[in-house]
Enzyme design. Sequence first.
Site, PDB file in Angstrom:
ATOM      1  N   HIS A 173     -83.761  78.204  27.480  1.00 51.15           N
ATOM      2  CA  HIS A 173     -84.525  77.170  28.177  1.00 51.15           C
ATOM      3  C   HIS A 173     -84.995  77.586  29.563  1.00 51.15           C
ATOM      4  O   HIS A 173     -85.635  76.788  30.250  1.00 51.15           O
ATOM      5  CB  HIS A 173     -83.698  75.891  28.317  1.00 51.15           C
ATOM      6  CG  HIS A 173     -83.619  75.085  27.068  1.00 51.15           C
ATOM      7  ND1 HIS A 173     -84.590  74.193  26.694  1.00 51.15           N
ATOM      8  CD2 HIS A 173     -82.689  75.060  26.079  1.00 51.15           C
ATOM      9  CE1 HIS A 173     -84.261  73.631  25.536  1.00 51.15           C
ATOM     10  NE2 HIS A 173     -83.112  74.147  25.146  1.00 51.15           N
TER      11      HIS A 173
ATOM     12  N   LYS B   6     -88.819  64.472  38.101  1.00 54.51           N
ATOM     13  CA  LYS B   6     -88.102  65.561  37.424  1.00 54.51           C
ATOM     14  C   LYS B   6     -86.979  66.033  38.349  1.00 54.51           C
ATOM     15  O   LYS B   6     -86.891  65.609  39.495  1.00 54.51           O
ATOM     16  CB  LYS B   6     -89.046  66.720  37.102  1.00 54.51           C
ATOM     17  CG  LYS B   6     -89.857  67.236  38.271  1.00 54.51           C
ATOM     18  CD  LYS B   6     -90.859  68.307  37.854  1.00 54.51           C
ATOM     19  CE  LYS B   6     -92.033  67.721  37.111  1.00 54.51           C
ATOM     20  NZ  LYS B   6     -91.973  67.933  35.682  1.00 54.51           N
ATOM     21  N   ARG B   7     -86.142  66.894  37.834  1.00 53.94           N
ATOM     22  CA  ARG B   7     -85.054  67.452  38.638  1.00 53.94           C
ATOM     23  C   ARG B   7     -85.627  68.117  39.892  1.00 53.94           C
ATOM     24  O   ARG B   7     -86.684  68.739  39.851  1.00 53.94           O
ATOM     25  CB  ARG B   7     -84.282  68.466  37.783  1.00 53.94           C
ATOM     26  CG  ARG B   7     -83.085  69.115  38.425  1.00 53.94           C
ATOM     27  CD  ARG B   7     -82.279  69.856  37.367  1.00 53.94           C
ATOM     28  NE  ARG B   7     -83.092  70.795  36.609  1.00 53.94           N
ATOM     29  CZ  ARG B   7     -83.247  72.087  36.931  1.00 53.94           C
ATOM     30  NH1 ARG B   7     -82.664  72.571  38.018  1.00 53.94           N
ATOM     31  NH2 ARG B   7     -83.968  72.885  36.177  1.00 53.94           N
TER      32      ARG B   7
ATOM     33  N   LYS C 172     -90.050  73.705  40.973  1.00 56.74           N
ATOM     34  CA  LYS C 172     -90.837  72.557  40.491  1.00 56.74           C
ATOM     35  C   LYS C 172     -91.777  72.035  41.583  1.00 56.74           C
ATOM     36  O   LYS C 172     -92.646  71.216  41.315  1.00 56.74           O
ATOM     37  CB  LYS C 172     -89.910  71.457  39.980  1.00 56.74           C
ATOM     38  CG  LYS C 172     -89.117  71.899  38.741  1.00 56.74           C
ATOM     39  CD  LYS C 172     -88.179  70.819  38.243  1.00 56.74           C
ATOM     40  CE  LYS C 172     -87.316  71.277  37.082  1.00 56.74           C
ATOM     41  NZ  LYS C 172     -88.053  71.381  35.812  1.00 56.74           N
TER      42      LYS C 172
ATOM     43  N   THR D 256     -90.874  68.487  29.293  1.00 57.06           N
ATOM     44  CA  THR D 256     -91.107  67.416  28.313  1.00 57.06           C
ATOM     45  C   THR D 256     -91.612  66.156  29.010  1.00 57.06           C
ATOM     46  O   THR D 256     -92.258  65.321  28.384  1.00 57.06           O
ATOM     47  CB  THR D 256     -89.823  67.091  27.520  1.00 57.06           C
ATOM     48  OG1 THR D 256     -88.743  66.848  28.429  1.00 57.06           O
ATOM     49  CG2 THR D 256     -89.466  68.227  26.576  1.00 57.06           C
TER      50      THR D 256
ATOM     51  N   LYS E 263     -94.494  63.195  27.855  1.00 53.16           N
ATOM     52  CA  LYS E 263     -94.302  61.741  27.879  1.00 53.16           C
ATOM     53  C   LYS E 263     -95.418  61.060  28.662  1.00 53.16           C
ATOM     54  O   LYS E 263     -95.964  60.033  28.239  1.00 53.16           O
ATOM     55  CB  LYS E 263     -92.936  61.404  28.491  1.00 53.16           C
ATOM     56  CG  LYS E 263     -91.756  61.871  27.665  1.00 53.16           C
ATOM     57  CD  LYS E 263     -90.468  61.873  28.474  1.00 53.16           C
ATOM     58  CE  LYS E 263     -89.388  62.664  27.738  1.00 53.16           C
ATOM     59  NZ  LYS E 263     -88.332  63.131  28.638  1.00 53.16           N
TER      60      LYS E 263
END
Length: 815
Positions: free
Chosen positions: A358, A546-547, A552, A654, A658
């Site tokens: 991942h 998100k985390r 990110k 993901t 969504k």
Amino acid sequence: MTIERMSVAEIKQSIIEKLEGNFGCEVSDATQGQLYQAIATTVREEVLRRRTASRGERKRQRAKKLYYLSAEFLVGRAMHNNMVSLVNEPNYMQALSELGVDKRLLFEQEPEPGLGNGGLGRLAACFLDSLTTLELPAMGCTIRYEYGLFKQKIVDGFQVEMPDNWLEHGNMWEIARPDQAVEVRFGGYVEEVQDSGKMYFRLQNYSTILAVPYDMPVLGYDTNMVNMLRTWAAKSPKDIDMQSFNRGQYARAMEERELCEIISKVLYPGDNHYQGKELRLKQQYFLSSASVQYAVRDFEKTYGPNWKIFPDKVAIHVNDTHPGMAIPELMRVLIDEKGLNWEEAEDITRRTFAYTNHTVMAEALEKWPEDMVRLQIPRIYMILQEMNRRLCEKLWSAYPGQWERIGHMAIIAYGQVHMANLCVSYSHTVNGVSQIHADILRKSTFNDFYLMRPNKFLGITNGITHRRWLIQSNPGLSSLIDEAIGDAWRKDCSLLTDIKPFANDAAFQQKFAAVKRANKEYLAEILKARQGVEINPDTIFDVQAKRLHEYKRQLMNALSILMLYNRIVDDPSFTCEPRTYLFGAKAAPGYYRAKLIIKLINAISQLVAKHPRASKMIKVVFMENYCVSLAEALIPAADVSEQLSTAGKEASGTGNMKFMMNGAITIGTLDGANIEIMQAAGRENIYIFGLNAEEVEQGYSTYRSSEIYETNPAIRRALEQLIDGTLCPENPRMFQDIYHALLFGDGGGMADPYFVLKDLPSYARAQKQLGEDYAKREQWLSRAIMNTATSGIFASDRTISEYNELIWHLPKLKL
């Protein structure tokens, strides 16, 4: 066998009876907690009736079974989701309405299982949903964490971690199975015993922890199929030390029990110290050993000691490296307990295991200190040594004399056990979770293994269950889709493409916009209730949820907002489409800079709110304690989906799927599944900016962030505001660490290693274009509808079908 769905009258009668029988009250005087217990029990009974209808079918049909091992399963609340899967949500909602029950207050009564943190765990939960819907026999396996990661509070702009005691009032969706408890052994030493010319290994002087299973039923959509999520709780095999207790030594009396049971206390204990790292190792072996022992025991009940067919009847999938110790554990069980020789056990093990990677982030490719493994799980360490010896022999044949290359590929090297190398070398299949990620694994991360066995590596793009993330979360849009194309898409999400012709239909656009507006109003109500924050549904809802991690790039988003704020303040004639920036993220407790970025976002929020003109055009909100239930309200309300990862760093994502499915338009880099979203929706229906993965790779040797600072006045000013008191007058140097990392690097490392400043000008241009395009309402709505229409390819049903066809080969049960 067909099971009739409960009618409205039957649901009402069941709820009334349970309130009277369990609490001695009527609906009118029941508390919200009592109502939840009565209604949830009614739903649970309907789920378990389906479990009874399918129970035993796998063994009768002698079908292969999958064990999906994951450190996380972020399942979310079960009651509403089960109503949807029963295809009986309308009857339940009607019954609640007739009984005068407020469904929003009711759903809030259910605690969210603290079994996961982010995308890894949510993906695993989506996979179980799809496996069951597709009627494939499977069991998810994880730890029954007593406390989740943490509940996030924002105090003075900083993240504060609070205990997430989600099991405080029990979990009515689980079934305790103490009859299936297994022993997991730690410590001790290995004794070699010769018997009839054969060597045996026995672990002596070890300590035992009981792994007690709790099963949570996972119901498929519109089927009698029910699989189980098995969570393992750590229990001491001993009661308290009564001698110490009777002497008044109470702490000592409980000490051994508490030391055993700490294994299943907390998800991801901090590992920035030795004890935390040791606890994580014990957690991972605990999960691996318990799950493998159960899988072997379950196989033997049906097929006896016919070990040759074990891989034909059992598939074990390792979701990232956390459960990787399951590989040597199966070797241990087969050799030490079942009497197989090494070659037989190794062949069975290789044909049983598959591994999903991942991440390509080096810090996430787990390594354990060799001495820690030897002390905590000595027999497993011996097996790892022999696995490593045999692997290195093969590597020497493939790469003779290339010691550094072999050391890079070894299971044990440089004093550490390399879990990714273990998983790659002893699995029959290794897959990435998007096409770009699979290419990076082949060309870079595992290139040496790929050159030896190219057919072993696959790319299977992640997916999400549209049942939770569209049907349950966005009933307004779901009903609109039904009205346009019928309801067959609820079973087959690929049929969403049938709404493409409606993208430019004025009446459909108007209804689509009304649904989005209602969802924005609903989110506004929730944030007002949760945080006392007011947001305007008539603004663009621009969301990054998100985390919190530097790759990110929440930081890039924050700096862009600061630059926009400066433009508004400097130019009285400047206007832009009003926008609400919504952030949702948790930072790991020991991740200092990530927590500082949260403080920065909140500082920018305060700065904007104080300015009379800027506050009319932009608002910045950091949503506290982002979780599945908040995501279920947030995602349907979003207009813009921020997917800003440094190209080549995000394996898939993901959340991007969504948001797309709910009609948000993505602004993102060519990274992870963004690339496939662009291919599906069309280049005109997404905003792409920044470097691609190849350019990032080249940039490691050529990029100098100081050049951006020196040549771009807007960026230079924003960076100077980090340290001149603009954002935090009482402590002007609050954000000096961020400033320093962007311009000078850490400890001699590269400055701005995630290319925040490099991509910031391109990002700002894309954001400007996005704001202008939003004002062209018909065009924007057409593009949003096209995102929903082309999102079916990202349904987890498609993903699971690919996994099954290429990796697991499970039969669909005949129910």
